[in-house]
Write an enzyme that holds these catalytic residues in place. Structure first.
Site, PDB file in Angstrom:
ATOM      1  N   GLY A 105       0.824  -1.202   0.000  1.00  0.00           N
ATOM      2  CA  GLY A 105       0.000   0.000   0.000  1.00  0.00           C
ATOM      3  C   GLY A 105       0.857   1.250   0.000  1.00  0.00           C
ATOM      4  O   GLY A 105       1.962   1.241  -0.522  1.00  0.00           O
ATOM      5  N   LEU A 106       0.340   2.301   0.601  1.00  0.00           N
ATOM      6  CA  LEU A 106       1.026   3.587   0.658  1.00  0.00           C
ATOM      7  C   LEU A 106       1.448   4.069  -0.713  1.00  0.00           C
ATOM      8  O   LEU A 106       2.577   4.488  -0.923  1.00  0.00           O
ATOM      9  CB  LEU A 106       2.259   3.510   1.576  1.00  0.00           C
ATOM     10  CG  LEU A 106       1.975   3.442   3.069  1.00  0.00           C
ATOM     11  CD1 LEU A 106       3.267   3.375   3.849  1.00  0.00           C
ATOM     12  CD2 LEU A 106       1.171   4.649   3.519  1.00  0.00           C
ATOM     13  N   CYS A 107       0.533   3.949  -1.669  1.00  0.00           N
ATOM     14  CA  CYS A 107       0.858   4.491  -2.981  1.00  0.00           C
ATOM     15  C   CYS A 107      -0.331   5.302  -3.486  1.00  0.00           C
ATOM     16  O   CYS A 107      -0.751   5.168  -4.615  1.00  0.00           O
ATOM     17  CB  CYS A 107       1.259   3.395  -3.961  1.00  0.00           C
ATOM     18  SG  CYS A 107       0.247   1.922  -3.869  1.00  0.00           S
ATOM     19  N   GLY A 108      -0.857   6.119  -2.610  1.00  0.00           N
ATOM     20  CA  GLY A 108      -1.928   7.025  -3.009  1.00  0.00           C
ATOM     21  C   GLY A 108      -3.175   6.268  -3.409  1.00  0.00           C
ATOM     22  O   GLY A 108      -3.510   5.244  -2.819  1.00  0.00           O
ATOM     23  N   PHE A 131      -3.654   4.670  -6.098  1.00  0.00           N
ATOM     24  CA  PHE A 131      -3.312   3.709  -7.145  1.00  0.00           C
ATOM     25  C   PHE A 131      -4.247   2.499  -7.150  1.00  0.00           C
ATOM     26  O   PHE A 131      -4.870   2.176  -8.150  1.00  0.00           O
ATOM     27  CB  PHE A 131      -1.867   3.270  -6.936  1.00  0.00           C
ATOM     28  CG  PHE A 131      -1.376   2.187  -7.860  1.00  0.00           C
ATOM     29  CD1 PHE A 131      -0.951   2.491  -9.137  1.00  0.00           C
ATOM     30  CD2 PHE A 131      -1.333   0.870  -7.444  1.00  0.00           C
ATOM     31  CE1 PHE A 131      -0.493   1.511  -9.984  1.00  0.00           C
ATOM     32  CE2 PHE A 131      -0.877  -0.125  -8.287  1.00  0.00           C
ATOM     33  CZ  PHE A 131      -0.456   0.204  -9.555  1.00  0.00           C
TER      34      PHE A 131
END
Lengths: 286, 140
Positions: A86-89, A91
């Site tokens: 995760g931690l990809c906006g 996406f």
């Protein structure tokens, strides 16, 4: 009013968060560069395979091969390529939303829809949703081997008429800031037209055109899947890079605001202390 | 022939493995091994897993190939391999381990297991790599 100690604690914790996000940004940038070179490295093979495929398809009877055969679309399979982490906006969220809209739109057309989920995030998201899952994969680092494994099952299913249409939903990499979502129908294979300017070489085919075609069609699907995996990985790193960049920027702003607050609190504490001292001195005089 | 050498390219989906001029190429066609010299007819064939030898002026390059395609057009050989490794990049002890692991796995899995085929393929590839490495060392 929070105490000075509390404020200092918060400032330190936000600073640490900023350190992490900016480190993640840098890691994503490095990975992005590698993903991009992977995409470029995969290009010659893909181009060549496609060239050979087109020249073969135009030379053979296209109804021959099961992957070219068009059936009435009753059952569909949707492949969703997300990310492991995760931690990809937005996406993954955007991708899942797209997949859900696709399923909604095609409810009437298909009697039955199965999903193939690629990436841990996709597996987690659809775990509790009411959709039929055909297979779930985790990516790790995208490899041709993985693409091949995914496709082997899909091809077998298509040949055995377990389903009639295959759609792949994935993010294509444009730049670190933009990803373009693709919804591509890949099976049955669209009939191809030979381009006019294509080199027309008279080949000697061994064993025969048909057998070659039979070997090449699954291969071209695998190559497409591999490309989709690579594009998705590059998009993921790009998305993470921008997400982490804005997170770092926001953390900086929060730190700025907290520092102003901290300074004010410190100032007012000093003022109160002074007032007390002055007040005390006055009282003694009196 | 104006050209003295043939241009050989070995590409896999993941990267270009080899690109250079050579005198002769020997590859494992599905209908039997074949050699390509200068002036070969245009030719397209499937490859089975096996050994590719690229003979250049000063040395022979051995590659292990996991099946694919080969295209020959006017003094140019393009090998589209699903996997391809240069013999000099192979390590004997790693391969041995790979072979043993695959054999062990095959013993555990029944023939009916959906993964059986996958491991069989892996075993075959590892064994080919071993053979290629041996041949390369013998001829060095």
């Amino acid at each position: 009013m929070p105490s000075l100690k509390d404020l200092r604690k918060r400032i330190n914790s936000v600073k640490k968060t900023r350190q992490i996000t900016s480190a993640m940004r840098m890691v994503a940038a490095a990975k992005l560069r590698r993903s991009q070179s992977d995409i470029i490295a995969a290009r010659p093979y893909a181009i060549k395979t496609n060239e050979v495929l087109v020249s073969l398809v135009t030379r053979t009877n296209p109804d021959m091969h099961p992957l070219l055969r068009v059936r009435e679309p009753k059952r569909g399979v949707v492949v969703v390529i997300a990310s492991d982490r995760g931690l990809c906006g937005s996406f993954n969220q955007n991708l899942f939303r797209k997949a859900e809209t696709f399923i909604k739109q095609n409810r009437d057309r298909y009697e039955d829809i199965q999903m193939v989920l690629i990436g841990k995030r996709a597996g987690d998201y659809f775990k509790r949703k009411n959709v039929a899952k055909r297979a779930v994969y985790t990516i790790g680092t995208p490899s041709y081997e993985l693409a091949s494994e995914i496709c082997d099952d899909l091809i077998k299913g298509y040949v055995n008429a377990e389903y009639d249409e295959l759609t792949i939903i994935f993010n294509e990499f444009r730049s670190a800031l933009t990803q373009v979502m693709h919804v591509d129908r890949v099976l049955p294979v669209e009939p191809m037209e030979a381009e006019d300017d294509m080199m027309n070489v008279e080949y000697l085919y061994e064993p025969s055109e048909d057998i070659l075609l039979e070997a090449l069609l699954p291969l071209s699907l695998k190559v497409f899947m591999y490309r989709a995996l690579l594009e998705s990985a590059a998009s993921e790193h790009g998305a993470r890079m921008t997400a982490m960049e804005s997170a770092s920027k926001n953390a900086g702003e929060v730190i700025g605001k907290l520092e102003i607050k901290y300074n004010r609190a410190r100032q007012s504490a000093i003022t109160t202390e002074l007032m007390e001292v002055v007040g005390g001195a006055e009282a003694l005089k009196g | 022939m104006a050209e003295e050498y043939i241009q050989v390219d070995v590409v896999t989906p993941e990267k270009a493995v080899l690109s250079r001029k050579a005198v002769e190429v020997v590859a494992p066609g599905s209908q039997g091994e074949f050699g390509v010299l200068i002036g070969h007819t245009p030719f397209l064939t499937t490859l089975k897993p096996g050994q590719i030898i690229v003979r250049t002026e000063d040395r022979d390059i051995y590659l292990a190939c996991g099946g694919g395609f080969a295209e020959v057009i006017s003094d140019r050989v393009i090998i589209l391999a699903e996997t391809a490794e240069m013999a000099e990049d192979l390590k004997a002890d790693e391969l041995k381990e790979e072979v043993e692991q695959a054999r062990e796995k095959l013993r555990q899995l029944g023939k009916e297991d959906p993964d059986y085929e996958k491991w069989e393929k892996r075993l075959l590839r590892a064994e080919i790599k071993q053979r290629v490495l041996e041949n390369w060392e013998k001829n060095r």
